[in-house]
Write an enzyme that holds these catalytic residues in place. Structure first.
Site, PDB file in Angstrom:
ATOM      1  N   ASP A   3      -4.613   4.198   6.439  1.00 41.62           N
ATOM      2  CA  ASP A   3      -5.337   5.613   6.737  1.00 41.62           C
ATOM      3  C   ASP A   3      -6.270   4.900   7.768  1.00 41.62           C
ATOM      4  O   ASP A   3      -5.511   4.624   8.932  1.00 41.62           O
ATOM      5  CB  ASP A   3      -5.754   6.694   6.051  1.00 41.62           C
ATOM      6  CG  ASP A   3      -6.200   7.693   5.835  1.00 41.62           C
ATOM      7  OD1 ASP A   3      -7.049   8.137   7.626  1.00 41.62           O
ATOM      8  OD2 ASP A   3      -6.193   8.735   5.866  1.00 41.62           O
ATOM      9  N   GLU A  26       0.582  -0.891  -0.276  1.00 40.00           N
ATOM     10  CA  GLU A  26       0.386  -0.098   0.418  1.00 40.00           C
ATOM     11  C   GLU A  26       1.017   1.252   0.141  1.00 40.00           C
ATOM     12  O   GLU A  26       2.296   0.980  -0.043  1.00 40.00           O
ATOM     13  CB  GLU A  26      -1.079   0.575   1.462  1.00 40.00           C
ATOM     14  CG  GLU A  26      -2.573  -0.850   1.340  1.00 40.00           C
ATOM     15  CD  GLU A  26      -3.423   0.400   0.103  1.00 40.00           C
ATOM     16  OE1 GLU A  26      -3.033   1.049  -0.203  1.00 40.00           O
ATOM     17  OE2 GLU A  26      -4.648  -0.268   0.848  1.00 40.00           O
TER      18      GLU A  26
END
Ligand code: AMP
Length: 369
Positions: free
Chosen positions: A107, A103
C-alpha cells in the site's frame, strides 16, 4: 462469486475472483521460477495477510527453496496508521541468501520499507519483493516491487488473507468496500398512485427496507394496539394522523433497522413538519434523503383504482368515495407542497405513474440512479 457481503459495519462487493487470483499467482510463479534457477531462494512471508497467497504461490514454485515468516502490523480499521510494529522476528540467518519477501498487499510501502531495511542490515545477497496486490497510487517508497499479481486503486480491500479488523481473511475471493451510498427514497404520490406496488419492486432491486406508515397503522389497527386505537378515527375519515404520532413511530423504527442499506419511505412524510422531522432524524444518524420520486396519476383514474382496490382488499378507507375524495383533498393541500421542499434540495423527480408496473419501476430506478 457471492453477492455483496457485510463485515462488521461495512459492505463489500466482489472484486477479484479466486480464479483470477489463481491465474495471477501462476504468472508470478513462472517469473520467479525462471529468475531463481539454482539460487535456492528464501521466501519470507509477512503475516498475517500473506498466508493464503504465500501457500498458493509456494505450491507453484518448482525450484529448491526455503520458507520463513515475519509478523508485522500497520493497519487499524480501514486506515493505515503509518506506524509499523515488528512483532515476530526471523528464526534463521539470511546472510548471503536470496530473499523474496511475500506480501499480500503493498500500500503506502511503510511496512515494506521497514522490513526491507531491517533485512538489508543482515547482509543478504539480494532482496526482491512479490505481492499479490499493489497500490501504485498509494506507494510512497522507492524500493522496486518486483513481482506483482494485480495493480489496484486506493479502495479498501478484504478477503484472501486481507482483513477488516481481523475478519474476512478466510474469504476465497477479494472484495472491495462498497461506496457508502445509502439510498433513502421518499416514494411520493397521491393515494392509489402505486407506491406500495412499486416499493415492493424497488425494495428488491436495491435491497432496501420498505417503511409504509399506512401499513404500520393498519397493523396497529388490526391488533387493536393503543396506537391503532388512536389512529382509527383519523384513518376512517381519510384524515392525517397527528404529526407527532407518525414521527415517533418512524423514529423508533429507524432505530430498529440499524444495518439497513437504505429505506423507501412510502406514505411518509405527508406534511412539511414531517419532512423536516425526517431530515432531522436521518441527520442524527449521519444519513439523508437521497431522492424524492413523485408518481403522477390523474385524479379520476386514482378514484377508480381505489374503489376497485376497496372491493378487492376490503380496505375500509378505499370503499367510500367521499373518504377517497377527502384523502385526495388532504394530499393536494397538505402533502403535494412537499414537492417544492424536496425540489429546493435538488432531490425531486416526477415519474408518470401510468403504464405497466415494470415500465414505471424502471423509470423510478433510473430516477434513483
Ligand atoms: P396510506 O395507506 O398511506 O394511504 O395511509 C392510510 C392512512 O393512514 C392515511 O389516510 C392516514 O390516515 C394514515 N397515515 C399514513 N401515513 C401517514 C402520515 N405520514 N401522516 C399522517 N397520517 C398517515
Amino acid at each position: 462469486m457471492k453477492k455483496q457481503i457485510k463485515i462488521h459495519d461495512k459492505f463489500f462487493e466482489p472484486f477479484i475472483s479466486n480464479q483470477e487470483i489463481e491465474r495471477a499467482i501462476a504468472k508470478v510463479a513462472i517469473d520467479i521460477n525462471k529468475q531463481y534457477q539454482n539460487k535456492k531462494p528464501l521466501f519470507i512471508g509477512i503475516l498475517n495477510g500473506s498466508f493464503l497467497f504465500f501457500a498458493d504461490l509456494l505450491k507453484k514454485i518448482d525450484i529448491e527453496c526455503e520458507v520463513a515468516f515475519l509478523r508485522v502490523s500497520s493497519y487499524q480499521g480501514t486506515q493505515t496508521t503509518g506506524e509499523v510494529k515488528k512483532i515476530l522476528g526471523l528464526d534463521k540467518s539470511i546472510e548471503n541468501r536470496d530473499i523474496i519477501i511475500v506480501e499480500d498487499i503493498v500500500d503506502t510501502g511503510i511496512t515494506l520499507d521497514r522490513i526491507f531495511n531491517d533485512l538489508q542490515k543482515e547482509n543478504p545477497n539480494s532482496i526482491k519483493i512479490s505481492t499479490l496486490l499493489f497500490k501504485p497510487k498509494a506507494y510512497t517508497k522507492k524500493i522496486p516491487v518486483d513481482f506483482v499479481g494485480f495493480e489496484v486503486g486506493n479502495e479498501f480491500l478484504v478477503g484472501y488473507g486481507l482483513d477488516y479488523n481481523e475478519l474476512g481473511r478466510n474469504l476465497n475471493d477479494i472484495y472491495i468496500i462498497s461506496e457508502n451510498k445509502m439510498i433513502n427514497l421518499v416514494l411520493f404520490g397521491p393515494p392509489g398512485a402505486g407506491k406500495g406496488t412499486q416499493s415492493e419492486l424497488i425494495k428488491k432491486r436495491f435491497d432496501l427496507v420498505h417503511l409504509s406508515t399506512g401499513d404500520m397503522f393498519r397493523y396497529h389497527l388490526k391488533n387493536e394496539t393503543e396506537l391503532g386505537k388512536l389512529a382509527k378515527s383519523y384513518m376512517d375519515g381519510g384524515n392525517l394522523v397527528p404529526d407527532e404520532v407518525v414521527i415517533n413511530m418512524i423514529d423508533s423504527r429507524l432505530d430498529y433497522e440499524k444495518g439497513a442499506k437504505g429505506f423507501i419511505f412510502d406514505g411518509f412524510p405527508r406534511t412539511l413538519d414531517q419532512a423536516k422531522a425526517l431530515d432531522e432524524l436521518l441527520e442524527k444518524k449521519g444519513w439523508e434523503i437521497s431522492n424524492m420520486v413523485s408518481l403522477e396519476v390523474d385524479q379520476e383514474e386514482l378514484v377508480k383504482r381505489l374503489l376497485l382496490r376497496g372491493k378487492e382488499s376490503g380496505r375500509k378507507d378505499d370503499q367510500d368515495e367521499s373518504v377517497i375524495r377527502n384523502r385526495m383533498n388532504v394530499y393536494e393541500t397538505q402533502t403535494a407542497p412537499l414537492k417544492n421542499y424536496y425540489a429546493n434540495q435538488g432531490k425531486h423527480k416526477s415519474v408518470e405513474g401510468t403504464g405497466s408496473i415494470e415500465e414505471i419501476s424502471e423509470k423510478i430506478a433510473v430516477a434513483i440512479s
